[in-house]
Design a protein around this motif. Structure first.
Motif, short mmCIF file in Angstrom:
data_model
loop_
_atom_site.label_atom_id
_atom_site.label_comp_id
_atom_site.label_asym_id
_atom_site.label_seq_id
_atom_site.Cartn_x
_atom_site.Cartn_y
_atom_site.Cartn_z
N MET A 1 22.57 40.25 40.10
CA MET A 1 23.19 38.95 39.84
C MET A 1 24.55 39.16 39.19
O MET A 1 24.65 39.79 38.14
CB MET A 1 22.28 38.12 38.92
N GLY A 2 25.60 38.68 39.81
CA GLY A 2 26.95 38.86 39.28
C GLY A 2 27.25 37.90 38.14
O GLY A 2 26.39 37.15 37.68
N LEU A 3 28.49 37.93 37.69
CA LEU A 3 28.93 37.02 36.64
C LEU A 3 28.88 35.58 37.14
O LEU A 3 29.32 35.28 38.25
CB LEU A 3 30.36 37.36 36.22
N THR A 4 28.36 34.69 36.32
CA THR A 4 28.29 33.28 36.69
C THR A 4 29.66 32.62 36.51
O THR A 4 30.56 33.18 35.87
CB THR A 4 27.27 32.53 35.82
N ALA A 5 29.80 31.41 37.04
CA ALA A 5 31.06 30.66 36.89
C ALA A 5 31.36 30.43 35.41
O ALA A 5 32.51 30.53 34.97
CB ALA A 5 30.96 29.34 37.64
N ASP A 6 30.33 30.13 34.62
CA ASP A 6 30.53 29.90 33.19
C ASP A 6 31.00 31.17 32.48
O ASP A 6 31.88 31.11 31.61
CB ASP A 6 29.23 29.40 32.54
N GLN A 7 30.41 32.30 32.85
CA GLN A 7 30.82 33.56 32.24
C GLN A 7 32.27 33.90 32.59
O GLN A 7 33.04 34.37 31.74
CB GLN A 7 29.90 34.69 32.69
N ILE A 8 32.63 33.68 33.86
CA ILE A 8 34.00 33.95 34.29
C ILE A 8 34.98 33.06 33.53
O ILE A 8 36.02 33.52 33.04
CB ILE A 8 34.13 33.74 35.81
N THR A 9 34.65 31.78 33.41
CA THR A 9 35.52 30.83 32.71
C THR A 9 35.69 31.23 31.24
O THR A 9 36.82 31.27 30.71
CB THR A 9 34.94 29.41 32.79
N THR A 10 34.59 31.54 30.58
CA THR A 10 34.64 31.92 29.16
C THR A 10 35.48 33.18 28.96
O THR A 10 36.33 33.25 28.05
CB THR A 10 33.22 32.16 28.63
N SER A 11 35.28 34.17 29.81
CA SER A 11 36.02 35.43 29.67
C SER A 11 37.50 35.25 29.94
O SER A 11 38.35 35.78 29.21
CB SER A 11 35.44 36.48 30.62
N LEU A 12 37.84 34.51 30.99
CA LEU A 12 39.25 34.30 31.31
C LEU A 12 39.95 33.46 30.25
O LEU A 12 41.12 33.71 29.92
CB LEU A 12 39.39 33.67 32.69
#
Length: 205
Positions: A1-12
């Motif tokens: 399972m890759g990075l979720t949309a929420d994880q991507i948003t938080t990290s960026l």
């Protein structure tokens, strides 16, 4: 399972708060879609099948393998087939060697894809034991299939070009420079890698 949309948003958002060029690119291009693959043997086998061929050709070979070996394409089934059978499915001699390397490690219990080391470099070292799986393929697997948040495939041409474009560099950075540029963005570099692919050919930037 890759990075979720929420994880991507938080990290960026975390990186953008520290790097104005990332913030500007994010405003211009928006957030990227997640890139998700299933964890496990099938994803790595599919990586081998897809090397140096078109998406359509790889899909055709995969369909033939499923027809011959069953939808699960169990490692034991691959190992039980001879050269001519796998060649008829579209696997070259070289790719058969790679596939057998993967299947032998998994079937013998020497490679547990459900319990790779938590340390990213140690996990990469485990994966590159498979013939045909180099550092780049291992990094992509860990990012897309395991969702490891700090994977940074600095040797990827689009990552190099993308980060150069985002930062407004005159020349595309090489792998060493690309790795160095991202040091300050640990432990969120996985999301940034996905963002560089999103920006690479984006006309908004």
């Amino acid at each position: 399972m890759g990075l979720t949309a929420d994880q991507i948003t938080t990290s960026l958002d975390w990186i953008a708060a520290r790097e104005p060029a990332i913030a500007r690119a994010l405003e211009a291009c928006g957030y990227p879609e997640p890139r998700i693959r299933e964890r496990g043997y099938r994803t790595l086998l599919r990586t081998i099948v897809g090397q140096q061929v078109s998406v359509a050709a790889a899909s055709s070979v995969w369909g033939k393998l499923e027809a011959e070996l069953g939808e699960d394409i169990h490692p034991a089934e691959v190992l039980a087939r001879d050269y001519d059978t796998l060649r008829a499915c579209g696997l070259s001699r070289q790719k058969q060697g790679y596939a057998r390397s993967l299947c032998e490690l998994v079937h013998a219990g020497e490679l547990d894809l459900e319990a790779l080391p938590e340390d990213d470099e140690a996990a990469i070292a485990e994966l590159v034991r498979i013939k045909g799986i180099g550092r780049w393929s291992a990094e992509i697997y860990l990012l897309f299939a395991e969702g490891r948040p700090d994977i940074w495939p600095a040797g990827d041409l689009a990552v190099m070009a993308g980060i150069g474009k985002i930062l407004g560099l005159e020349e595309r950075p090489d792998e060493k420079a690309t790795r160095a540029l991202a040091e300050g963005w640990r432990p969120h570099r996985g999301a940034l890698a996905i963002f560089t692919w999103h920006c690479y050919d984006n006309p908004a930037l």
